[in-house]
Motif scaffolding. Structure first.
Motif, short mmCIF file in Angstrom:
data_model
loop_
_atom_site.label_atom_id
_atom_site.label_comp_id
_atom_site.label_asym_id
_atom_site.label_seq_id
_atom_site.Cartn_x
_atom_site.Cartn_y
_atom_site.Cartn_z
N GLY A 163 12.61 8.02 -8.67
CA GLY A 163 12.84 8.71 -10.31
C GLY A 163 11.66 10.23 -9.64
N GLY A 164 11.00 9.64 -8.94
CA GLY A 164 9.71 10.53 -8.18
C GLY A 164 8.41 9.95 -8.92
N LYS A 165 8.52 8.55 -9.68
CA LYS A 165 7.30 8.17 -10.28
C LYS A 165 6.33 7.26 -8.75
CE LYS A 165 9.76 7.70 -14.32
NZ LYS A 165 9.95 9.36 -15.10
N GLU A 183 4.19 5.67 -3.39
CA GLU A 183 5.24 6.78 -4.38
C GLU A 183 6.16 7.11 -3.40
OE1 GLU A 183 2.36 10.17 -6.15
OE2 GLU A 183 0.95 9.21 -4.92
N TYR A 184 7.28 8.16 -3.69
CA TYR A 184 8.21 7.97 -3.15
C TYR A 184 8.21 9.37 -1.80
CZ TYR A 184 13.40 10.31 -1.77
OH TYR A 184 14.61 10.61 -1.31
N LYS A 193 13.93 0.74 -1.03
CA LYS A 193 14.74 -0.30 -1.75
C LYS A 193 13.69 -1.68 -1.01
CE LYS A 193 19.75 0.12 -2.32
NZ LYS A 193 20.72 -0.13 -1.60
N GLU A 194 13.33 -1.58 0.27
CA GLU A 194 12.73 -2.69 0.86
C GLU A 194 11.40 -2.34 -0.04
OE1 GLU A 194 10.49 -4.48 5.60
OE2 GLU A 194 10.72 -2.25 4.47
N ALA A 195 9.82 -1.95 -0.45
CA ALA A 195 8.78 -1.34 -0.82
C ALA A 195 8.98 -1.64 -2.35
CB ALA A 195 9.23 -0.01 -0.81
N CYS A 196 10.32 -2.12 -2.63
CA CYS A 196 10.34 -2.44 -3.90
C CYS A 196 10.37 -4.08 -3.88
CB CYS A 196 12.12 -2.37 -4.33
SG CYS A 196 11.91 -0.58 -4.80
N THR A 197 10.20 -4.71 -2.78
CA THR A 197 9.71 -5.95 -2.56
C THR A 197 8.49 -6.77 -2.21
OG1 THR A 197 10.34 -6.29 -0.31
CG2 THR A 197 12.73 -6.13 -1.05
N SER A 198 8.24 -7.77 -2.56
CA SER A 198 7.15 -8.09 -2.22
C SER A 198 6.24 -7.85 -1.11
CB SER A 198 6.13 -9.56 -2.81
OG SER A 198 6.92 -9.87 -4.04
N VAL A 199 6.94 -8.12 0.33
CA VAL A 199 6.66 -7.52 1.55
C VAL A 199 6.67 -6.41 1.28
CG1 VAL A 199 7.69 -7.84 3.52
CG2 VAL A 199 7.77 -10.17 2.28
#
Length: 354
Positions: A163-165, A183-184, A193-199
């Motif tokens: 969402g660009g946040k 940030e996006y 999607k990978e950036a949303c994981t712990s790694v």
């Protein structure tokens, strides 16, 4: 006070088909209440996030994940031991947690990683709850959202970035650092999607310190159980949501008006969590998002005003470098020694195979 319910439309297409069903009533519990070690940094202190992202040789993804999973297992084992200690004044919390964890497993509501015991439990419909959260006006208006790193809130992290946040998320258990900002604009479409994981957070995020000037507009926390009538919340028992909240208060990034939201399954709604037994650092929630509804709790529970050093054990302080640095800084500036809490048993240091 009765919880208010609000039907919301979806702002994003759902990844799976889903139709709301009549949920079971929340667990009612009033009858129950009548009577870590520092680790070497993965990047050098002066290494930029850009360099970290582009250098596979610098960031060892496999080693990072193996170490994280090993330490998570040790922490869950320790929490299991703490939950059985006789005379523990917080034993009532473990009773509720175990009941919720057992129920989620028995009804197959739990999702990977399983078993959900001693975790912020992932659940069926987590994506749907995340969609409802994204429809909240406070989410739409937020420019920076702090989201916990647990699996059931992974979709919330994705929706934040997509969402660009600005996404603010802590390093798991604050072991290797403090918070990371993503940030996006920092990411390629293939890496979101990978950036949303712990790694992914460790790989792509920009680490920030206590001196960072950042305004957080919305806080999303994971929960094991939450009372829909009062906003009382129980986490998995390690206290990191409270420490993160306290540090953000110290930084001036949030205040009493900053909304706190959680996403849970309907079976995690628990009536009768005793407010009088909550501690001063326990964080309540203003809004609850489940797969079937949105609940505004209108909580009257006071929000923590910072870090309560007298509740922080020497062992916990020894595990978290950023807290030790903050404690020394405050003591140096004020010329006064801060109090320390009682001793506690913490998870052992994970031993790496040679």
């Amino acid at each position: 006070m009765d919880a208010q319910l609000l039907k919301m439309s979806h702002a994003f297409p759902l990844p799976i088909k889903w139709a709301p069903t009549t949920s079971n009533p929340p667990l009612n519990l009033p009858s129950l209440f009548q009577t870590k070690p520092p680790f070497p940094p993965l990047f050098s202190r002066n290494l930029t996030a850009t360099a970290a992202r582009r250098s596979d040789a610098t960031f060892d993804e496999t080693a990072y994940e193996a170490r994280r999973l090993s330490l998570d297992a040790a922490s869950r084992e320790s929490m299991a031991e703490k939950s059985t200690i006789e005379g523990d004044p917080k034993a009532w919390k473990w009773v509720i947690r175990k009941r919720v964890w057992d129920l989620m497993e028995a009804r197959n509501i739990a999702q990977f990683p399983r078993p959900v015991h001693h975790r912020i439990p992932n659940f069926t419909g987590a994506h749907v709850a995340a969609q409802k959260l994204s429809d909240l006006q406070v989410f739409k208006e937020a420019k920076c959202v702090k989201v916990n790193p647990d699996t059931p809130q992974k979709q919330v992290r994705f929706l934040t970035l997509n969402g660009g946040k600005k996404l603010l998320t802590p390093q798991p258990r604050l072991r290797t650092g403090f918070f990371s900002v993503l940030e996006y604009s920092m990411l390629s479409p293939d890496s979101i999607k990978e950036a949303c994981t712990s790694v992914g957070v460790a790989k792509y995020g920009k680490p920030i310190g206590l001196e960072e000037k950042i305004k957080v507009d919305l806080i999303v926390v994971g929960s094991v159980a939450v009372d829909p009538k009062t906003g009382a919340r129980l986490g998995k028992g390690e206290g990191f949501a409270e420490l993160e909240y306290g540090m953000l208060r110290y930084m001036g990034s949030i205040d009493d008006s900053t909304p706190i939201v959680t996403s849970v399954h309907d079976e995690q709604l628990v009536d009768g969590i005793p407010i009088d037994k909550l501690l001063v650092h326990d964080v309540p929630v203003d809004i609850i998002c489940t797969p079937t509804r949105i609940i505004f709790t209108n909580t009257s529970i006071p929000k923590p005003q910072g870090i309560y050093w007298d509740k922080l054990s020497p062992e916990k302080l020894g595990q978290i470098k950023i807290l030790r640095e903050l404690k020394r800084k405050i003591e140096r500036e004020t010329g006064e020694k801060l109090p320390t809490g009682s001793s506690e048993k913490l998870p052992p240091t994970a031993r790496r195979k040679r």
